[in-house]
Enzyme design. Structure first.
Site, mmCIF file in Angstrom:
data_model
loop_
_atom_site.group_PDB
_atom_site.id
_atom_site.type_symbol
_atom_site.label_atom_id
_atom_site.label_comp_id
_atom_site.label_asym_id
_atom_site.label_seq_id
_atom_site.Cartn_x
_atom_site.Cartn_y
_atom_site.Cartn_z
ATOM 1 N N ARG A 74 0.857 -1.186 0.000
ATOM 2 C CA ARG A 74 0.000 0.000 0.000
ATOM 3 C C ARG A 74 0.893 1.235 0.000
ATOM 4 O O ARG A 74 1.696 1.414 0.917
ATOM 5 C CB ARG A 74 -0.908 -0.014 1.229
ATOM 6 N N HIS A 118 -2.789 10.943 1.103
ATOM 7 C CA HIS A 118 -2.167 10.707 2.420
ATOM 8 C C HIS A 118 -1.486 12.017 2.823
ATOM 9 O O HIS A 118 -0.284 12.073 3.024
ATOM 10 C CB HIS A 118 -1.205 9.534 2.348
ATOM 11 N N GLU A 163 -6.970 8.456 6.796
ATOM 12 C CA GLU A 163 -7.161 9.090 8.096
ATOM 13 C C GLU A 163 -7.673 10.534 7.993
ATOM 14 O O GLU A 163 -6.975 11.483 8.379
ATOM 15 C CB GLU A 163 -5.854 9.064 8.906
ATOM 16 N N ASN A 295 -6.694 1.695 10.501
ATOM 17 C CA ASN A 295 -5.345 1.935 11.011
ATOM 18 C C ASN A 295 -5.421 1.951 12.524
ATOM 19 O O ASN A 295 -6.046 2.835 13.118
ATOM 20 C CB ASN A 295 -4.805 3.286 10.517
ATOM 21 N N TYR A 297 -3.322 1.659 16.247
ATOM 22 C CA TYR A 297 -2.069 1.689 17.005
ATOM 23 C C TYR A 297 -2.298 1.518 18.502
ATOM 24 O O TYR A 297 -1.516 0.869 19.180
ATOM 25 C CB TYR A 297 -1.319 3.010 16.744
ATOM 26 N N GLU A 361 -3.039 -0.343 8.465
ATOM 27 C CA GLU A 361 -1.816 0.054 9.179
ATOM 28 C C GLU A 361 -1.871 -0.525 10.583
ATOM 29 O O GLU A 361 -2.908 -0.463 11.257
ATOM 30 C CB GLU A 361 -1.683 1.579 9.327
HETATM 31 O O1 IFM Z 1 3.137 7.513 10.027
HETATM 32 C C1 IFM Z 1 1.766 7.535 10.274
HETATM 33 C C2 IFM Z 1 0.990 7.336 8.988
HETATM 34 O O2 IFM Z 1 1.331 8.279 8.032
HETATM 35 C C3 IFM Z 1 -0.491 7.447 9.255
HETATM 36 N N1 IFM Z 1 -0.891 6.590 10.334
HETATM 37 C C4 IFM Z 1 -0.120 6.612 11.538
HETATM 38 C C5 IFM Z 1 1.359 6.450 11.228
HETATM 39 C C6 IFM Z 1 2.180 6.481 12.528
HETATM 40 O O3 IFM Z 1 1.992 7.692 13.186
#
Ligand code: IFM
Length: 453
Positions: A74, A118, A163, A295, A297, A361
């Site tokens: 991606r 992006h 995002e 995405n 985290y 992500e």
């Molecule tokens: O690096 C970023 C990415 O560009 C978008 N999502 C989160 C990642 C980590 O912060």
């Protein structure tokens, strides 16, 4: 833990974070060029001028992907390479780079997943109002159509936006990201225009599979972080629902159902009004999509906080306190809560059952060191292992999950954090541009080979 047949394994990157070559082949300026060249905006005053020099090294990088057995890659397209001023004719030398990249990927047996936005908006469009201006949505749709016309003979998988919450609220709300504006009303308008751009573009990306990629997190009280069965009190539950509406439902409800959560409309009423939401917009935004890109985290941890003013990035979050989780953290200071991912995926699959899911992500920054040509990033291996187990659990629980893309293939320009945060499974020495496979890359390659853990 064996994943379904056809489960897609891959890695993700983004144009401004890796390409460099910001002045080559007619590329125009983006808001991130302007922002990163303004002293004080990015740690160490780093810029994306060179980044990983992927623009020149893409062949070697694709060879690395092949070595790692990635089935999918991606990447995002830099709008100012394709339309230097954000509108008008396509710059042939700019789009030619993506032509070459797609060909190289296909020759290596890797399926391209193209993200159209992006965050590197052409600066010329920012000067005409950026995403706070409605016209940018129409410019975005034209750009998407132009890229589709050039690549759709070889690219099937398209993502409109990456995002949009971050683009709107960090870019226009608290100013931590480009273009660095600090105005709640502009952030809310931008969020709507990003969605409008998504809806307009999605209709022009056929034939093809279309997704919207969101940064989503389960919203939890501190007690729920370590105890999924914890039941929050009424005020805390209201804080959780409010933030879930502002973070996730703000984007997915309009895209899937053509409605805005009342929390978003209330936030807009208090910050400039809802006049920017025109008749018919929600029908446009509700364009059919095939996948939601997730995405993930870390969870978002909140509790009720009487009388608190809204956080600058969160108009509508009055009376909510953003709390810390009782969990270990990555180098970003983000709490590591792997089962947040299964909780999130299961919830999204229940709330939006008609749309498939893909983890677009997931990954972590740690302070890696190269020792004798190796990077023993045990923390990252543990992070990925823990999260993949939760992906598997979500599949077992019935989520329609199509694939998993690690963030990121390469260490890269981590926005306001510059180069000091390393998310790659491949280490990049920025002085020499040497790439070193970290232990996590070798481990991931093994997971791909077994289709599981
Ligand atoms: O690096 C970023 C990415 O560009 C978008 N999502 C989160 C990642 C980590 O912060």
């Amino acid at each position: 833990m064996i994943f379904p047949e056809n489960f897609v394994w891959g890695a993700a990157t983004a144009s401004y974070q890796i390409e460099g070559a910001v002045k080559e082949d007619g590329r125009g300026q983006s808001i991130w060029d302007t922002f990163s060249h303004t002293p004080g905006n990015v740690a160490g005053d780093d810029t994306g001028d060179v980044a990983c020099d992927h623009y020149h090294r893409y062949r070697d990088d694709v060879a690395l992907m092949r070595e790692l057995r990635l089935a999918a890659y991606r990447f995002s397209i830099a709008w100012p390479r394709v339309q230097p001023d954000g509108s008008g004719p396509v710059n042939p030398r700019g789009i030619a780079f993506y032509d070459r990249l797609v060909d190289e990927l296909l020759a290596a047996g890797i399926t391209p997943y193209v993200t159209l936005y992006h965050w590197d908006l052409p600066q010329a469009l920012e000067e005409r109002g950026g995403w706070a201006d409605r016209d940018t949505a129409h410019r975005f749709a034209d750009y998407a159509e132009a890229v589709h016309a050039r690549l759709a003979d070889r690219v099937t998988n398209w993502a409109t936006l990456n995002e949009p919450w971050v683009a709107a609220y960090l870019g226009y709300g608290n100013g931590v990201h480009a273009p660095g504006r600090r105005d709640a009303a502009s952030a809310l308008r931008s969020a709507h225009h990003l969605l409008l751009g998504h809806g307009l573009a999605a209709r022009r990306l056929r034939p093809g599979s279309v997704m919207l990629v969101v940064n989503s997190s389960p919203v939890l009280t501190p007690a729920q972080v370590n105890d999924p069965a914890a039941v929050p009190g009424e005020a805390d539950a209201a804080a959780v629902d409010r933030i879930h509406a502002l973070l996730t439902r703000q984007f997915l409800d309009p895209a899937v159902y053509g409605t805005y959560p009342e929390e978003v409309l209330a936030a807009a009423e208090r910050n400039g009004g809802t006049g920017h939401i025109c008749d018919g917009d929600l029908d446009t935004i509700k364009a059919p999509i095939d996948l939601i890109g997730v995405n993930y985290y870390n969870p978002c941890v909140v509790e009720a906080g009487p009388g608190l003013p809204a956080d600058a990035a969160w108009p509508g979050s009055e009376d909510v306190r953003f709390a810390t989780a009782d969990a270990p953290t990555t180098a970003m200071g983000w709490p590591i809560v792997p089962d947040g991912l299964s909780r999130l995926l299961v919830r999204l699959s229940q709330d939006y059952p008609q749309v498939g899911l893909m983890v677009t992500e997931n990954g972590a920054a740690f302070d890696d060191v190269v020792e004798n040509g190796r990077v023993h990033d045990a923390d990252r291996v543990a992070y990925l292992d823990g999260h993949l187990r939760e992906v598997w659990r979500a599949v077992e629980a019935g989520a329609d999950l199509r694939g998993y893309l690690v963030w990121s293939l390469l260490d890269n320009f981590e926005w306001a954090e510059g180069y000091r945060r390393r998310f790659g499974i491949v280490h990049v020495d920025y002085a020499t541009q040497n790439r070193t496979l970290k232990d996590s890359a070798l481990w991931y390659s093994d997971v791909i080979a077994r289709n599981g853990l």
